[in-house]
Structure formats: structure tokens, C-alpha cells
Write an enzyme that holds these catalytic residues in place. Structure first.
Site, PDB file in Angstrom:
ATOM      1  N   ASN A 256      -7.263   5.998  -1.854  1.00  0.00           N
ATOM      2  CA  ASN A 256      -6.167   5.069  -1.582  1.00  0.00           C
ATOM      3  C   ASN A 256      -6.366   3.907  -2.557  1.00  0.00           C
ATOM      4  OD1 ASN A 256      -4.300   3.259  -0.537  1.00  0.00           O
ATOM      5  ND2 ASN A 256      -4.801   3.714   1.599  1.00  0.00           N
TER       6      ASN A 256
ATOM      7  N   GLU B 295      -6.492   8.768   7.572  1.00  0.00           N
ATOM      8  CA  GLU B 295      -6.988   8.266   6.282  1.00  0.00           C
ATOM      9  C   GLU B 295      -8.356   8.848   5.935  1.00  0.00           C
ATOM     10  OE1 GLU B 295      -6.247   4.348   4.662  1.00  0.00           O
ATOM     11  OE2 GLU B 295      -5.283   3.819   6.557  1.00  0.00           O
TER      12      GLU B 295
ATOM     13  N   ASN C 108       0.257  -0.867   5.407  1.00  0.00           N
ATOM     14  CA  ASN C 108       1.227  -0.071   6.165  1.00  0.00           C
ATOM     15  C   ASN C 108       0.716  -0.038   7.602  1.00  0.00           C
ATOM     16  OD1 ASN C 108       2.825   2.503   4.200  1.00  0.00           O
ATOM     17  ND2 ASN C 108       1.837   0.681   3.395  1.00  0.00           N
TER      18      ASN C 108
ATOM     19  N   LYS D 296      -9.644   1.719  -1.927  1.00  0.00           N
ATOM     20  CA  LYS D 296      -9.864   1.215  -0.571  1.00  0.00           C
ATOM     21  C   LYS D 296     -11.234   1.624  -0.033  1.00  0.00           C
ATOM     22  CE  LYS D 296      -7.384   1.043   3.878  1.00  0.00           C
ATOM     23  NZ  LYS D 296      -6.136   1.506   4.541  1.00  0.00           N
TER      24      LYS D 296
ATOM     25  N   CYS E 175      -5.000  -3.084   2.900  1.00  0.00           N
ATOM     26  CA  CYS E 175      -4.768  -2.926   4.335  1.00  0.00           C
ATOM     27  C   CYS E 175      -5.971  -3.315   5.189  1.00  0.00           C
ATOM     28  CB  CYS E 175      -4.325  -1.488   4.624  1.00  0.00           C
ATOM     29  SG  CYS E 175      -3.593  -1.268   6.271  1.00  0.00           S
TER      30      CYS E 175
ATOM     31  N   GLU F 165       0.849  -1.195   0.000  1.00  0.00           N
ATOM     32  CA  GLU F 165       0.000   0.000   0.000  1.00  0.00           C
ATOM     33  C   GLU F 165       0.887   1.249   0.000  1.00  0.00           C
ATOM     34  OE1 GLU F 165      -3.401   1.819   3.080  1.00  0.00           O
ATOM     35  OE2 GLU F 165      -1.758   0.584   3.844  1.00  0.00           O
TER      36      GLU F 165
END
Length: 326
Positions: A115, A151, A208, A132, A183, A47
Site C-alpha cells: 500500500n 489489508e 479510506n 504503509k 491511513c 489512499e
């Protein structure tokens, strides 16, 4: 004849805030070159592989964060990855921050941030894009936190669903059913099942993940952080009879620790390969795709055993409710 593909989990060590795209791409190119020597046909990067995990840094004006995002793929900086794919006849997965100008839910064209992950085939062609869906963290600066996790500030919820594509990859031309997640998605069984219902054979995901869970009200031990990450991937692979390649950034990045532990998991939920450093490391495995057949023709034969009429609460409800008192 067995359907096989040699996969490489290309873990990256830390990428610092001061590191350029060029530095990150050169490190990935070195892993691709190593993969070519080791017979890798598909290599999976983490990611946000082109930058530091910038959601740990608070920027009040989002426009000032635009330099973290990619506006085109390939770009001048990432073009060497696509060239290497064609040269080595090697597919690759890449996670990055995407800035797009496109319509929102109201039809208005505006700047949108996601993302994102893409799958590129050995011809250098993007064959799948995913954005994402399960964004963790928070949207505003939290003074109680030592490290921010913003995020929800820097990204919108992905709007492409969980697609699966069948495309040639590796040494056989009839194609492999492949899907992507990113993730935190790995912790949500719904994401795995939606792809399982599309007969996915290989799921790629980058992450991550920090070694410390600042969201927890109590204390979560470091070894449990790794355990929960692996448990999520192993359960998803087992319950959907697919291979999984979960690849991390690792080490001390901008002063924050990422736990690494990249893995390749088979359709029985067994970890068959795992990174053992916090550095750039390529972990490989020769994946037999016929192993997917056992689960999906027996205990997870969806056509024979699923009962969706009893699952409506899953899509009709967001938060948990209390059961009736009896």
C-alpha cells in the site's frame, strides 16, 4: 520573508468496484484544474485513490487480485496526472496499490504487494515514495464480519521506513521538509516522531476509513470515529511542530460507508480547513511554514529535552506486558 505554500486537500467521493482507472484519474484531473484556479501549489489525494478500497473484498487466489495494483508509475492511465503537474507547476501526493518484483528480506526476488504513496514535484518527478507500515485488519476471510478488512492479506508491511525529503515545492526554491504516511499510520505516534526527528514541516497522508469499527469488541459511535481520526492528526502535528494534510475517500463505496472529513492541521494542532461533503471536494489553505519554528524551539525542542535512554522499551518490545505486583 514568510515561507508559505498553498495546499489542497483533494477529497474523493466513492470509487466503486466497477469504476475504471480512467474515471478516477479524470476526477482527480478536475480537482487539479480547480486547484490551479485557486492557486494550489501542492495537492494531496487519498489512499488507494485509483481504485475502490479493494481489501473489503475477499479473493482466495491473490494472483486474481493483481488487476488492482500498479506495476509502473507513471502508467499509461496515470500519466495525465504527471502531465497536469508539469502544466500547472503543481506537486501532488498519490496513494495506490503497488506490485513490485524485488528482493525480499532473504534476497530472493519475488512478487511483492504494498500500500504505497508517492510525492511528485511540479516537474513531474517522483521525489519520495512511502509504503504503509501499520497494516490494520486481518489476513483471512472472517464470516462474522459484514465487510472484510483484508489489508494483511493484500499488502506486505512497508519496507522504506518513514523518510523525509527536502525538495522545492510551491513558490520558494529553498525546499520544504516533507514526509508521507498512510491511513492507520496516523494513529501511531512513533510514525510522527520518526519524521519529527527529521525536521519534517509538512506530513501528507491519505485514508479510506469506514464509519463503523468492526474490530471493536464494544460499540464505537460514528462521531468518535471522526474524533479519533482528527485527534491523531492534531496530536501528531502539535507534538512534532508540523503541518498535516489528511485526505479521505468518502461516501458509500461498494455498499460500505467511508466517513471522509478530510482536514488540514497547523503546527499548533488546530484544524484550519475541513471537507464538509462526501463528494469530490477541494479544501485549500495557505500554510505558513514558519509556524513550525515555535514548537521545535520551545516545548518540543528535541535537542534540549528528549531523553532517548528512557525510551528503549518502545523499540525493544512489541506487545504490552503486565507491570510487577507490589
Amino acid at each position: 520573508m514568510a515561507r508559505r505554500i498553498t495546499v489542497g486537500a483533494a477529497q474523493l467521493g466513492a470509487i466503486q468496484k466497477s469504476d475504471s482507472r480512467k474515471v478516477a484519474v479524470e476526477r482527480m484531473l478536475a480537482l487539479m484544474a480547480e486547484g490551479e484556479r485557486r492557486g494550489v501549489e501542492l495537492i494531496v489525494f487519498p489512499e488507494l485513490a485509483l481504485t475502490t478500497f479493494f481489501p473489503r473484498h475477499y479473493i482466495e487466489n491473490l494472483e486474481e487480485a493483481d488487476h488492482w495494483y500498479e506495476t509502473a508509475m507513471p502508467s499509461n492511465e496515470t500519466a495525465p496526472l504527471f502531465e497536469a503537474a508539469r502544466r500547472y507547476r503543481m506537486g501532488f501526493h498519490l496513494g495506490y496499490a503497488e506490485l513490485a518484483h524485488e528482493p525480499d528480506e532473504t534476497g530472493q526476488v519475488r512478487k511483492r504487494r504494498f500500500n504505497t504513496a508517492i510525492l511528485v514535484n511540479p516537474d513531474g518527478r517522483i521525489v519520495l515514495k512511502y509504503r504503509k507500515v501499520h497494516l490494520p485488519g486481518h489476513a483471512e476471510f472472517d464470516p462474522a464480519r459484514r465487510v472484510q478488512h483484508l489489508e494483511k492479506r493484500y499488502f506486505e508491511v512497508g519496507n522504506l521506513g518513514f523518510p523525509v525529503v527536502r525538495t522545492p515545492m510551491g513558490r520558494r526554491d529553498e525546499g520544504i521538509n516533507m514526509g508521507l504516511m498512510i491511513c492507520n499510520d496516523r494513529r501511531w505516534p512513533e510514525a510522527w516522531r520518526v519524521m519529527g526527528l527529521q525536521s519534517v514541516e509538512l506530513v501528507m497522508l491519505g485514508y479510506n476509513t469506514p464509519s463503523i469499527n468492526q474490530e471493536a469488541k464494544g460499540w464505537e459511535a460514528h462521531h468518535l470515529r471522526v474524533f479519533h481520526s482528527h485527534l491523531s492528526v492534531q496530536a501528531g502535528c502539535y507534538q512534532n511542530a508540523c503541518w498535516g494534510v489528511a485526505v479521505a475517500k468518502a461516501g458509500i463505496e461498494d455498499g460500505a460507508e467511508l466517513f471522509g472529513h478530510s482536514i488540514i492541521v497547523n503546527p499548533q494542532g488546530e484544524i484550519v480547513a475541513m471537507a464538509d461533503t462526501w463528494e469530490d471536494q477541494l479544501v485549500t489553505y495557505d500554510c505558513d511554514l514558519e509556524m513550525c519554528r515555535l514548537g521545535r524551539t520551545s516545548i518540543f525542542n528535541f535537542a534540549a529535552h528528549r531523553r532517548p535512554e528512557h525510551y528503549t522499551r518502545i523499540t525493544a518490545q512489541v506487545g504490552a506486558v503486565e507491570p510487577p505486583v507490589v
